[in-house]
Design an enzyme around this catalytic site. Sequence first.
Site, PDB file in Angstrom:
ATOM      1  N   GLY A 208       1.756  -0.945   9.360  1.00 26.89           N
ATOM      2  CA  GLY A 208       0.391  -0.692   9.800  1.00 26.89           C
ATOM      3  C   GLY A 208       0.351  -0.353  11.266  1.00 26.89           C
ATOM      4  O   GLY A 208       1.010  -1.012  12.073  1.00 26.89           O
TER       5      GLY A 208
ATOM      6  N   CYS B 243      -0.029  -3.868   5.376  1.00 24.66           N
ATOM      7  CA  CYS B 243      -0.131  -4.585   6.649  1.00 24.66           C
ATOM      8  C   CYS B 243       1.111  -5.450   6.801  1.00 24.66           C
ATOM      9  O   CYS B 243       1.838  -5.690   5.842  1.00 24.66           O
ATOM     10  CB  CYS B 243      -1.376  -5.482   6.690  1.00 24.66           C
ATOM     11  SG  CYS B 243      -2.949  -4.603   6.644  1.00 24.66           S
TER      12      CYS B 243
ATOM     13  N   GLY C 235      -2.489  -7.242   1.929  1.00 21.47           N
ATOM     14  CA  GLY C 235      -2.919  -7.108   0.547  1.00 21.47           C
ATOM     15  C   GLY C 235      -4.343  -6.613   0.477  1.00 21.47           C
ATOM     16  O   GLY C 235      -4.874  -6.033   1.427  1.00 21.47           O
TER      17      GLY C 235
ATOM     18  N   TYR D 224       9.250   2.712  -1.073  1.00 21.39           N
ATOM     19  CA  TYR D 224       8.844   3.321   0.198  1.00 21.39           C
ATOM     20  C   TYR D 224       8.432   2.327   1.283  1.00 21.39           C
ATOM     21  O   TYR D 224       8.797   2.488   2.438  1.00 21.39           O
ATOM     22  CB  TYR D 224       7.679   4.284  -0.057  1.00 21.39           C
ATOM     23  CG  TYR D 224       6.979   4.784   1.189  1.00 21.39           C
ATOM     24  CD1 TYR D 224       7.614   5.672   2.053  1.00 21.39           C
ATOM     25  CD2 TYR D 224       5.692   4.364   1.507  1.00 21.39           C
ATOM     26  CE1 TYR D 224       6.985   6.135   3.203  1.00 21.39           C
ATOM     27  CE2 TYR D 224       5.054   4.817   2.654  1.00 21.39           C
ATOM     28  CZ  TYR D 224       5.704   5.696   3.499  1.00 21.39           C
ATOM     29  OH  TYR D 224       5.077   6.146   4.637  1.00 21.39           O
TER      30      TYR D 224
END
Length: 481
Positions: free
Chosen positions: A38, A11, A114, A258
């Site tokens: 996200g 996120c 998280g 990534y």
Amino acid sequence: MLDADHPREACGVFGVWAPGEQVANLVFYGLYALQHRGQESAGMAVADGRGVLVYKEMGLVSQVFDEPTLATLQGHLAIGHTRYSTTGCSSWENAQPAFKTNAAGGGIALAHNGNLTNTAALAASLAAGGPGAGPGGAVRPSSDTDVMAELLAREADLSLEEAIVRVMPRLEGAFSLVIMDERTLYGVRDRHGVRPLCIGKLPGGWVIASETAALDIVGATLVREVEPGEVVAIDSHGLRARSFAPPEPRLCVFEHVYLARADSTLAGQSVHQVRRALGAALAVEAPVEADLVIPVPDTAWSAAAGYAEASGIPFGEGLMKNRYVGRTFIQPSQTMRQLGIRIKRNPLREAIRGLRLVVVDDSIVRGNTTKAIVAMLREAGAREVHVRITSPPVRWPCFYGIDMPTRAELVASDLLTDEVASYVGADSLGYLSLEALTETAAPPGEGPSALCTACFTGNYPIPVEGQVQGKELLEGLARQP
């Protein structure tokens, strides 16, 4: 899913304290820069010193907010969030920021990047009105973010800052947070610092964001990162900080591999430069005779350039990405599902026909997308296809904020490298070693132990409750008698 060979994103969080500025517009652009983290929902909360207003919807940032909506969100501080769900299903109810009213009548808004690992225990306590539930009665939170917001709201006898310091040590897992009430902006990072969080300075205010790329887009200057186990507060008195737990750094190494944007900086290192170095290390560890090095766009561009430079093999484009394809909610037919990879990427036939290719990517998760790319390159005329991956085999799921498949779905969980190569149809497959990855990505002045590598090793630095996790964890608890 159109891109099932990468971990689904985490996120993005963004907060701003800037009297006299159009804070909602700043949050909009900050979230736009974090959209890669996200794509399920977006929202923001704005305060003017008297109250907190929250607006959130399902969809991309550009779909949720327009100029008339932003014009209604007036104030001097705000927080925002763009979500990919990990605990709590993808629904409007779980879109963030979460909002609570405490017993004293004040508003609290919270946005989270998280994933907590003790969500079930905390939620059960709140649902039962048990120890720690406080005077607010029993509730059934719908996400780990909702759990945190409820716990803070229960501390009505304390200021929000003191409530944060009291509640945070009870949370286990990964959490980088932006929190606000009517007057103050807070940034919080768990003691392991699994997910990034940084502080930026505006001419007339402050910004807190998941990545430095979001600071750049609003013209903020990087000051520093929020330290693991730290709470920072920003209000009319400026910035202050205090610790709620001793730091034990475990930055997620997948942020460098990534997740983060290449133009961001993590733990003092350029993500772009780290990825170039990973590609160069991969060229040394997994060399091959070939004619052209191509990246799987976009996250492997830096690594492919590093591989090409270190190997002496020319770098070029072999796959074109449709950059206007976002996360789609339209369910494709079976025929289109089989061709789904072409929606995002298409080969440059003239550039690759008859050549031996090195195809550089950052990870293989399920293997389906890599398999489709290899087949597509062969159909376009590539003579050989050698896949090179700038991380070790992903063998274990993540419980700290990345939506990664179960272990049974991970192609490398029980297959050797040659077997994975055969599955994806490559002439050869080479992974980067864990040692090379951690030595390259380790924060300056710290060793590889400062990184979380659980998805490669199965060694989880933060305990996980019986490995019972998932998006519908709390929904399952709610169905229990």
